[in-house]
Design a protein around this motif. Structure first.
Motif, PDB file in Angstrom:
ATOM      1  N   PRO A 244      19.789  -7.660 -16.174  1.00 40.17           N
ATOM      2  CA  PRO A 244      18.473  -8.136 -16.635  1.00 40.17           C
ATOM      3  C   PRO A 244      17.854  -7.253 -17.715  1.00 40.17           C
ATOM      4  N   ILE A 245      18.003  -5.934 -17.588  1.00 38.64           N
ATOM      5  CA  ILE A 245      17.407  -5.023 -18.564  1.00 38.64           C
ATOM      6  C   ILE A 245      18.123  -5.135 -19.908  1.00 38.64           C
ATOM      7  N   GLY A 246      19.464  -5.079 -19.852  1.00 33.95           N
ATOM      8  CA  GLY A 246      20.231  -5.230 -21.076  1.00 33.95           C
ATOM      9  C   GLY A 246      19.976  -6.578 -21.737  1.00 33.95           C
ATOM     10  N   SER A 247      19.843  -7.643 -20.921  1.00 28.83           N
ATOM     11  CA  SER A 247      19.563  -8.972 -21.433  1.00 28.83           C
ATOM     12  C   SER A 247      18.229  -9.005 -22.179  1.00 28.83           C
ATOM     13  N   SER A 248      17.201  -8.348 -21.626  1.00 31.93           N
ATOM     14  CA  SER A 248      15.872  -8.339 -22.246  1.00 31.93           C
ATOM     15  C   SER A 248      15.889  -7.600 -23.583  1.00 31.93           C
ATOM     16  N   ILE A 249      16.598  -6.455 -23.629  1.00 31.59           N
ATOM     17  CA  ILE A 249      16.662  -5.679 -24.873  1.00 31.59           C
ATOM     18  C   ILE A 249      17.450  -6.431 -25.935  1.00 31.59           C
ATOM     19  N   TRP A 250      18.555  -7.028 -25.540  1.00 26.92           N
ATOM     20  CA  TRP A 250      19.377  -7.797 -26.468  1.00 26.92           C
ATOM     21  C   TRP A 250      18.611  -9.020 -26.971  1.00 26.92           C
ATOM     22  N   GLN A 251      17.914  -9.701 -26.059  1.00 27.75           N
ATOM     23  CA  GLN A 251      17.114 -10.853 -26.452  1.00 27.75           C
ATOM     24  C   GLN A 251      16.007 -10.445 -27.420  1.00 27.75           C
ATOM     25  N   ALA A 252      15.349  -9.334 -27.151  1.00 30.13           N
ATOM     26  CA  ALA A 252      14.296  -8.842 -28.045  1.00 30.13           C
ATOM     27  C   ALA A 252      14.843  -8.589 -29.443  1.00 30.13           C
ATOM     28  N   THR A 253      16.034  -8.005 -29.511  1.00 32.23           N
ATOM     29  CA  THR A 253      16.654  -7.734 -30.819  1.00 32.23           C
ATOM     30  C   THR A 253      16.931  -9.027 -31.568  1.00 32.23           C
ATOM     31  N   LYS A 254      17.415 -10.051 -30.860  1.00 31.89           N
ATOM     32  CA  LYS A 254      17.709 -11.334 -31.508  1.00 31.89           C
ATOM     33  C   LYS A 254      16.434 -12.016 -31.983  1.00 31.89           C
ATOM     34  N   TRP A 255      15.378 -11.970 -31.191  1.00 26.95           N
ATOM     35  CA  TRP A 255      14.100 -12.557 -31.612  1.00 26.95           C
ATOM     36  C   TRP A 255      13.590 -11.873 -32.880  1.00 26.95           C
ATOM     37  N   ILE A 256      13.676 -10.555 -32.893  1.00 26.85           N
ATOM     38  CA  ILE A 256      13.228  -9.789 -34.062  1.00 26.85           C
ATOM     39  C   ILE A 256      14.083 -10.147 -35.277  1.00 26.85           C
ATOM     40  N   ALA A 257      15.382 -10.332 -35.067  1.00 24.53           N
ATOM     41  CA  ALA A 257      16.272 -10.717 -36.170  1.00 24.53           C
ATOM     42  C   ALA A 257      15.854 -12.059 -36.759  1.00 24.53           C
ATOM     43  N   CYS A 258      15.571 -13.038 -35.897  1.00 28.34           N
ATOM     44  CA  CYS A 258      15.138 -14.354 -36.377  1.00 28.34           C
ATOM     45  C   CYS A 258      13.844 -14.238 -37.179  1.00 28.34           C
ATOM     46  N   TYR A 259      12.918 -13.455 -36.668  1.00 30.03           N
ATOM     47  CA  TYR A 259      11.629 -13.276 -37.331  1.00 30.03           C
ATOM     48  C   TYR A 259      11.813 -12.662 -38.732  1.00 30.03           C
ATOM     49  N   ILE A 260      12.652 -11.656 -38.837  1.00 28.33           N
ATOM     50  CA  ILE A 260      12.853 -10.965 -40.127  1.00 28.33           C
ATOM     51  C   ILE A 260      13.645 -11.847 -41.092  1.00 28.33           C
ATOM     52  N   ILE A 261      14.617 -12.597 -40.584  1.00 28.19           N
ATOM     53  CA  ILE A 261      15.345 -13.545 -41.434  1.00 28.19           C
ATOM     54  C   ILE A 261      14.375 -14.563 -42.029  1.00 28.19           C
ATOM     55  N   TRP A 262      13.482 -15.093 -41.198  1.00 30.70           N
ATOM     56  CA  TRP A 262      12.488 -16.063 -41.662  1.00 30.70           C
ATOM     57  C   TRP A 262      11.535 -15.420 -42.676  1.00 30.70           C
ATOM     58  N   LYS A 263      11.152 -14.188 -42.422  1.00 32.89           N
ATOM     59  CA  LYS A 263      10.268 -13.459 -43.339  1.00 32.89           C
ATOM     60  C   LYS A 263      10.911 -13.325 -44.724  1.00 32.89           C
ATOM     61  N   HIS A 264      12.190 -12.957 -44.759  1.00 36.77           N
ATOM     62  CA  HIS A 264      12.862 -12.769 -46.043  1.00 36.77           C
ATOM     63  C   HIS A 264      13.158 -14.095 -46.725  1.00 36.77           C
ATOM     64  N   ARG A 265      13.351 -15.135 -45.951  1.00 34.29           N
ATOM     65  CA  ARG A 265      13.488 -16.478 -46.537  1.00 34.29           C
ATOM     66  C   ARG A 265      12.216 -16.843 -47.285  1.00 34.29           C
ATOM     67  N   ASN A 266      11.055 -16.572 -46.677  1.00 30.44           N
ATOM     68  CA  ASN A 266       9.777 -16.882 -47.315  1.00 30.44           C
ATOM     69  C   ASN A 266       9.520 -15.999 -48.535  1.00 30.44           C
ATOM     70  N   LEU A 267       9.932 -14.734 -48.453  1.00 33.27           N
ATOM     71  CA  LEU A 267       9.763 -13.838 -49.596  1.00 33.27           C
ATOM     72  C   LEU A 267      10.576 -14.316 -50.804  1.00 33.27           C
ATOM     73  N   LYS A 268      11.746 -14.863 -50.531  1.00 31.63           N
ATOM     74  CA  LYS A 268      12.570 -15.389 -51.630  1.00 31.63           C
ATOM     75  C   LYS A 268      11.912 -16.607 -52.272  1.00 31.63           C
ATOM     76  N   ILE A 269      11.352 -17.502 -51.440  1.00 31.65           N
ATOM     77  CA  ILE A 269      10.766 -18.730 -51.961  1.00 31.65           C
ATOM     78  C   ILE A 269       9.458 -18.463 -52.693  1.00 31.65           C
ATOM     79  N   PHE A 270       8.572 -17.717 -52.053  1.00 22.58           N
ATOM     80  CA  PHE A 270       7.209 -17.594 -52.557  1.00 22.58           C
ATOM     81  C   PHE A 270       6.968 -16.366 -53.431  1.00 22.58           C
ATOM     82  N   SER A 271       7.840 -15.364 -53.331  1.00 19.29           N
ATOM     83  CA  SER A 271       7.642 -14.155 -54.133  1.00 19.29           C
ATOM     84  C   SER A 271       8.809 -13.868 -55.066  1.00 19.29           C
TER      85      SER A 271
END
Length: 323
Positions: A244-271
């Protein structure tokens, strides 16, 4: 009527709003002469109102409250549209008009009055017991949907909200904006420019994105698994099924990855920022380290060099805890 009953009515209304058209689509108009049915607003042909299915045409309609009888002509036993546009349809609106005209061919206008049909009952007649069962089901479905993504203590609230919006299909990728009637010059992915930009494509399957997930899996020493869809990126605990602990840390990393990928997608389009996979991976590593280490137990601090070398080292139950 007592206050308690009114509370239940209001609660049922909110449930229906949350579910959207699944509630209203159960009560439809049965076409007769078409004089009492709104052409665009009522559900009378198909599974949803025409203004939702043909949103571009609806925007061009000069009389948005027009009835079916006013918009359909019967010519040689065939129903055709009697249109009145604010300006001639163009672009994708022409495709919608072709589809709508094909749909209207199957419509039969008669002399009998219009009527109602309740599709959730075999008789087609509304009953209080059927509606009561519907409301209870909607309440259950809504609660289930809200609980579909468990909390994760290792990420800030904005990351959780973003991840929840991803699985609810509420991220404004181009295909979703197109569904809402927003005219774009293209609905192709702004990164690869070869495929329609769906949420899954934008965060997982674009050829510009898959290399990032490959590097992320290498960094975590998880080369035996794949990230090929939204479920694996957001919900699945693959790799740490019995931890459960490893799952939570791994899941947190994946969520953060999705968020940053989306952030850089927007930076490419709008900036106009250049897409740089190495910089994205570096930001995922540093941001995940910052957020996860600040939310871990103080007795088991995370060392930056160890995190950078092998973050799965900290996913052991003996290394971190939830508290």
């Amino acid at each position: 009527m007592g206050r308690t009953i009114w509370k239940e009515i209001i609660k049922a209304g909110k449930v229906a709003d949350n579910i959207g058209t699944s509630f209203t689509s159960s009560i439809t108009k049965r076409i007769g002469n078409g004089t009492s049915i709104s052409f665009w607003h009522d559900i009378w042909v198909g599974s949803e109102c025409l203004k939702s299915t043909f949103h571009r045409l609806f925007m061009l309609e000069s009389r948005k409250d027009v009835t079916v009888a006013e918009r359909i002509l019967n010519v040689n036993s065939t129903s055709i549209g009697n249109w009145d546009w604010s300006r001639p349809p163009s672009g994708r609106a022409i495709d919608e008009l072709t589809e709508l005209n094909n749909l209207l061919i199957s419509v039969n206008i008669s002399d009998r009055p219009d009527s109602w049909k309740f599709s959730l009952d075999a008789s087609g007649i509304y009953t209080t017991s059927t509606m009561s069962n519907l409301i209870n089901k909607l309440k259950y479905d809504t609660n289930s949907r809200n609980l579909s993504l468990p909390k994760n203590k290792y990420v800030p609230q904005k990351i959780y909200i973003f991840s929840w919006r991803v699985i609810q299909q509420k991220i404004p990728v181009r295909s979703e904006l197109d569904k809402k009637g927003i005219d774009l010059h293209t609905i192709l992915c702004p990164l690869c420019e070869h495929h329609f930009e769906t949420i899954e494509h934008a965060l997982v399957n674009c050829q510009k994105i898959t290399s990032i997930w490959t590097q992320l899996l290498d960094w975590w020493n998880q080369n035996n698994i794949r990230i090929s869809n939204i479920n694996e990126a957001i919900i699945s605990d693959q790799g740490f099924t019995h931890n459960p602990i490893g799952s939570s840390i791994w899941q947190a990393t994946k969520w953060i990855a999705c968020y940053i990928i989306w952030k850089h997608r927007n930076l490419k389009i709008f900036s106009g920022k250049i897409w740089n996979p190495a910089a994205i991976i570096s930001e995922i590593q540093s941001q995940s380290f910052s957020w996860i280490s600040n939310r871990s137990r103080k007795k088991t601090p995370i060392e930056w060099h160890q995190w950078l070398l092998n973050p799965s080292f900290y996913a052991s139950p003996n290394r971190m805890g939830i508290g």
